[in-house]
Design a protein around this motif. Structure first.
Motif: not given
Length: 423
Positions: A229-242, A268-272
């Motif tokens: 959970l902590a490692l996945l908390a953020d990852h710059d401007l991924a598509a969902s974050t944008l 399918p190219l992101h969380g799935a």
């Protein structure tokens, strides 16, 4: 544009109120005083009026500078957004300047969330879901068809939680963080139970476990889930974050911004993506070798799941951290061997390394979880980053995420279309 623009001499001496300054800069009033404290604006007590006043020329210059700095700088086809949250540099990534993998190894998901939101570590931080929020979310999720996906359920839970929060339209930092600290445990605890382990006040990882697996969790496995959970908390401007930042730019409240992120995450190219890797590992374990499984993936014209990342030349640092932690779990030995077999098989002809989806799939397959479990972990984890980016965007000029379309259709004027039934 104003109807009557003052002459240059008049504008040089004109004073603006705090409210006028905030509107011109497109920020909140408290941000105006942050500019003052950083030496970017000069304030003066107004004669015969309450509050501070600001020189119009100085404010206009700052507004122009902000617009220029916010403009894309990576070329006409790329969007560049300034952020202080996450940096990806080489084959490492950092949360507010601190190595994210090391942070996740030493601190809980909740502590990492507080660091991302405020830049301050809160040892022992715990999030609490208000009963009203939980009840609304569970009722709404309960009305969905049984086959609904986890992200479907999380989106509905976020909307339901928003409806019982009368302060959701307050975009101040204090209010948004209050909403975040109640939304995340609501999402974790509103999903259908696999086993009864939930008690209010528990860490998010422990609340989430009972929604992911029917197996009894041991302390080491819970720690790996918390780390994921902590490692996945953020990852710059991924598509969902944008998508979240676009919503926040339009001043959507935090629940709506998170809903925007959840909508994009389901691709399918992101969380799935971890679900695809999960099914592949089960196939490798069933057939005893990665060779035929990899061959089947390539024959079908698909990429091998869980390999490669456009931002890292070597192994994804999130995968490295998770694989190291998974080596301590006896239950993960078989899935770890299968994952390494996949990497070794593809390494014969390609230079692709494991990414976090493969590591997450090792964890989910090792603990009897469904293929969608990785997507659920990803969604709950990334809510932290979405809130951090929404907060950052609320301090920027409104509606700045508005690109201009490049029209390539037929040129006007064209005749009005006629009905196919007309002669």
């Amino acid at each position: 544009m104003r109807d009557h623009e003052p002459a240059p001499a008049q504008q040089a001496s004109r004073r603006l109120s705090t409210k006028e300054t905030a509107e011109l800069l497109g920020v909140k009033p408290e941000t105006v005083y942050a500019y003052v404290s950083r030496g970017q604006l000069t304030s003066r007590r107004g004669q015969g009026r309450r509050g501070s006043t600001f020189d119009a020329t100085e404010v206009e210059a700052l507004a122009h500078r902000n617009r220029r700095e916010s403009a894309p700088s990576s070329g006409p086809d790329e969007l560049s957004v300034r952020t202080r949250i996450t940096l990806i540099d080489g084959d490492r990534y950092f949360f507010r300047g601190v190595d994210a993998a090391q942070l996740a190894a030493r601190h809980s998901y909740e502590e990492v969330a507080e660091w991302l939101w405020t830049g301050t570590l809160r040892p022992g931080a715990r999030f609490t879901a208000p009963q009203e929020s939980l009840s609304a979310a569970r009722r709404a999720i309960g009305a969905l068809p049984e086959h609904s996906s986890p992200v479907d359920r999380l989106r509905v839970a976020a909307v339901a939680a928003a409806t019982v929060d009368p302060l959701r339209y307050d975009l101040s930092e204090e209010s948004v963080l209050g909403a975040a600290r109640s939304l995340i445990p609501t999402l974790a605890a509103a999903l259908p139970l696999q086993r009864t382990t939930y008690m209010d006040g528990q860490p998010i990882a422990q609340r989430l476990w009972g929604r992911l697996s029917y197996k009894e969790p041991d302390e080491a496995s819970l720690r790996v889930l918390d780390m994921a959970l902590a490692l996945l908390a953020d990852h710059d401007l991924a598509a969902s974050t944008l998508a979240v930042r676009v919503a926040a730019s339009a001043r959507a409240h935090a629940y709506a911004a998170v809903s925007a992120g959840l909508g994009v995450l389901e691709g399918p190219l992101h969380g799935a993506a971890s679900g695809l890797a999960h099914r592949m590992l089960l196939d490798v374990l069933d057939r005893g070798s990665a060779g035929p499984v990899v061959a089947d993936e390539l024959r079908a014209g698909r990429r091998v799941p869980g390999l490669g990342h456009r931002l890292y030349k070597a192994e994804d640092p999130r995968a490295q951290a998770l694989f190291t932690a998974l080596e301590e779990l006896p239950a993960a030995r078989g899935a770890l061997a299968a994952a390494r077999d996949v990497v070794a098989t593809t390494a014969r002809h390609t230079d692709l390394h494991a990414n976090v989806d493969l590591a997450l799939a090792v964890f989910t397959t090792s603990h009897g979880m469904a293929a969608e479990a990785g997507e659920t972990i990803f969604a709950v984890a990334r809510t932290t980053g979405w809130i951090a980016h929404a907060l950052e965007e609320y301090g920027e000029r409104p509606l700045r995420m508005r690109p201009t379309g490049h029209y390539v259709g037929v040129r006007p004027p064209q005749p009005l279309p006629s009905s196919p039934h007309q002669e």
